[in-house]
Design a protein around this motif. Sequence first.
Motif, PDB file in Angstrom:
ATOM      1  N   LEU A  70       0.825  -1.213   0.000  1.00 29.72           N
ATOM      2  CA  LEU A  70       0.000   0.000   0.000  1.00 29.72           C
ATOM      3  C   LEU A  70       0.855   1.258   0.000  1.00 29.72           C
ATOM      4  N   LEU A  71       2.008   1.172   0.619  1.00 32.40           N
ATOM      5  CA  LEU A  71       2.839   2.356   0.841  1.00 32.40           C
ATOM      6  C   LEU A  71       3.713   2.714  -0.361  1.00 32.40           C
ATOM      7  N   LYS A  72       3.775   1.859  -1.346  1.00 28.46           N
ATOM      8  CA  LYS A  72       4.620   2.111  -2.519  1.00 28.46           C
ATOM      9  C   LYS A  72       4.081   3.220  -3.419  1.00 28.46           C
ATOM     10  N   THR A  73       2.817   3.603  -3.234  1.00 27.36           N
ATOM     11  CA  THR A  73       2.204   4.610  -4.107  1.00 27.36           C
ATOM     12  C   THR A  73       2.176   6.002  -3.487  1.00 27.36           C
ATOM     13  N   VAL A  74       2.732   6.146  -2.282  1.00 32.22           N
ATOM     14  CA  VAL A  74       2.710   7.439  -1.588  1.00 32.22           C
ATOM     15  C   VAL A  74       4.116   7.816  -1.128  1.00 32.22           C
ATOM     16  N   LYS A  75       4.295   9.099  -0.735  1.00 26.38           N
ATOM     17  CA  LYS A  75       5.618   9.540  -0.301  1.00 26.38           C
ATOM     18  C   LYS A  75       5.494  10.527   0.868  1.00 26.38           C
ATOM     19  N   VAL A  76       6.576  10.699   1.582  1.00 28.38           N
ATOM     20  CA  VAL A  76       6.630  11.615   2.722  1.00 28.38           C
ATOM     21  C   VAL A  76       6.291  13.030   2.245  1.00 28.38           C
ATOM     22  N   GLY A  77       5.470  13.720   3.020  1.00 29.11           N
ATOM     23  CA  GLY A  77       5.064  15.083   2.710  1.00 29.11           C
ATOM     24  C   GLY A  77       3.788  15.166   1.890  1.00 29.11           C
ATOM     25  N   GLN A  78       3.315  14.036   1.404  1.00 30.39           N
ATOM     26  CA  GLN A  78       2.134  14.000   0.544  1.00 30.39           C
ATOM     27  C   GLN A  78       0.843  14.017   1.364  1.00 30.39           C
ATOM     28  N   LYS A  79      -0.153  14.783   0.891  1.00 28.17           N
ATOM     29  CA  LYS A  79      -1.488  14.771   1.495  1.00 28.17           C
ATOM     30  C   LYS A  79      -2.201  13.526   0.989  1.00 28.17           C
ATOM     31  N   VAL A  80      -2.836  12.798   1.912  1.00 33.40           N
ATOM     32  CA  VAL A  80      -3.498  11.545   1.563  1.00 33.40           C
ATOM     33  C   VAL A  80      -4.855  11.424   2.238  1.00 33.40           C
ATOM     34  N   THR A  81      -5.673  10.555   1.681  1.00 36.77           N
ATOM     35  CA  THR A  81      -6.864  10.072   2.369  1.00 36.77           C
ATOM     36  C   THR A  81      -6.577   8.607   2.676  1.00 36.77           C
ATOM     37  N   PHE A  82      -7.166   8.112   3.744  1.00 39.06           N
ATOM     38  CA  PHE A  82      -6.868   6.747   4.146  1.00 39.06           C
ATOM     39  C   PHE A  82      -8.051   6.138   4.886  1.00 39.06           C
ATOM     40  N   THR A  83      -8.031   4.822   4.971  1.00 38.19           N
ATOM     41  CA  THR A  83      -9.005   4.070   5.751  1.00 38.19           C
ATOM     42  C   THR A  83      -8.230   3.344   6.825  1.00 38.19           C
ATOM     43  N   VAL A  84      -8.676   3.495   8.055  1.00 39.82           N
ATOM     44  CA  VAL A  84      -7.991   2.846   9.173  1.00 39.82           C
ATOM     45  C   VAL A  84      -8.914   1.832   9.819  1.00 39.82           C
ATOM     46  N   LYS A  85      -8.347   0.666  10.119  1.00 40.49           N
ATOM     47  CA  LYS A  85      -9.052  -0.375  10.859  1.00 40.49           C
ATOM     48  C   LYS A  85      -8.611  -0.231  12.316  1.00 40.49           C
ATOM     49  N   PRO A  86      -9.529   0.133  13.214  1.00 37.02           N
ATOM     50  CA  PRO A  86      -9.146   0.325  14.608  1.00 37.02           C
ATOM     51  C   PRO A  86      -8.830  -1.005  15.293  1.00 37.02           C
ATOM     52  N   GLY A  87      -8.227  -0.913  16.444  1.00 36.25           N
ATOM     53  CA  GLY A  87      -7.886  -2.085  17.229  1.00 36.25           C
ATOM     54  C   GLY A  87      -6.719  -1.763  18.135  1.00 36.25           C
ATOM     55  N   ALA A  88      -6.182  -2.777  18.784  1.00 36.79           N
ATOM     56  CA  ALA A  88      -5.045  -2.569  19.675  1.00 36.79           C
ATOM     57  C   ALA A  88      -3.865  -1.966  18.919  1.00 36.79           C
ATOM     58  N   THR A  89      -3.695  -2.377  17.657  1.00 40.56           N
ATOM     59  CA  THR A  89      -2.692  -1.796  16.769  1.00 40.56           C
ATOM     60  C   THR A  89      -3.439  -1.313  15.529  1.00 40.56           C
ATOM     61  N   PRO A  90      -3.842  -0.031  15.502  1.00 39.32           N
ATOM     62  CA  PRO A  90      -4.593   0.464  14.343  1.00 39.32           C
ATOM     63  C   PRO A  90      -3.808   0.254  13.043  1.00 39.32           C
ATOM     64  N   GLU A  91      -4.540  -0.112  11.983  1.00 44.69           N
ATOM     65  CA  GLU A  91      -3.897  -0.423  10.712  1.00 44.69           C
ATOM     66  C   GLU A  91      -4.541   0.359   9.571  1.00 44.69           C
ATOM     67  N   VAL A  92      -3.693   0.947   8.729  1.00 40.10           N
ATOM     68  CA  VAL A  92      -4.175   1.591   7.508  1.00 40.10           C
ATOM     69  C   VAL A  92      -4.409   0.466   6.509  1.00 40.10           C
ATOM     70  N   ILE A  93      -5.665   0.363   6.021  1.00 35.25           N
ATOM     71  CA  ILE A  93      -6.000  -0.707   5.088  1.00 35.25           C
ATOM     72  C   ILE A  93      -6.204  -0.184   3.659  1.00 35.25           C
ATOM     73  N   ALA A  94      -6.201   1.148   3.508  1.00 37.46           N
ATOM     74  CA  ALA A  94      -6.251   1.785   2.180  1.00 37.46           C
ATOM     75  C   ALA A  94      -5.659   3.177   2.322  1.00 37.46           C
ATOM     76  N   ILE A  95      -4.927   3.610   1.300  1.00 40.64           N
ATOM     77  CA  ILE A  95      -4.324   4.940   1.318  1.00 40.64           C
ATOM     78  C   ILE A  95      -4.153   5.406  -0.128  1.00 40.64           C
ATOM     79  N   ALA A  96      -4.417   6.700  -0.349  1.00 43.00           N
ATOM     80  CA  ALA A  96      -4.291   7.253  -1.704  1.00 43.00           C
ATOM     81  C   ALA A  96      -3.972   8.735  -1.616  1.00 43.00           C
ATOM     82  N   PRO A  97      -3.257   9.265  -2.602  1.00 37.95           N
ATOM     83  CA  PRO A  97      -3.013  10.700  -2.629  1.00 37.95           C
ATOM     84  C   PRO A  97      -4.342  11.454  -2.633  1.00 37.95           C
ATOM     85  N   ALA A  98      -4.398  12.550  -1.867  1.00 30.01           N
ATOM     86  CA  ALA A  98      -5.615  13.367  -1.832  1.00 30.01           C
ATOM     87  C   ALA A  98      -5.742  14.130  -3.134  1.00 30.01           C
ATOM     88  N   SER A  99      -6.965  14.306  -3.579  1.00 30.46           N
ATOM     89  CA  SER A  99      -7.170  15.036  -4.836  1.00 30.46           C
ATOM     90  C   SER A  99      -7.486  16.490  -4.580  1.00 30.46           C
TER      91      SER A  99
END
Length: 108
Positions: A79-108
């Motif tokens: 998932l992380l290969k399509t984004v870079k540091v400093g980039q604005k993104v939208t994402f989907t997080v799955k909550p839990g003891a260790t929250p996980e990003v399950i989708a991420i994309a550059p913000a439009s």
Amino acid sequence: MKILLATAAVLAIGGPALAQQHDMGAMAGMDMKAPAGAQGAGVIKALDLKAGSVTLQHGPIAALKWPAMTMAFKADPSLLKTVKVGQKVTFTVKPGATPEVIAIAPAS
């Protein structure tokens, strides 16, 4: 306001490792039983493809009752290969003891 100042100080002085510890402690009162996929928006502050993590400075996530903050999330490295540091993104997080990003994309 004091929490924001303290978080900024931790990030400025201690870097990502301390920020992760601090942010996880701040999550104690947050809702971790919310829907499986809560939407968020923010800026990527750090990426670690090897470890499968992304640090995001995000706005409030109403579905989880989370305030705006900077924190590290677990994420599939592919998932992380399509984004870079400093980039604005939208994402989907799955909550839990260790929250996980399950989708991420550059913000439009």
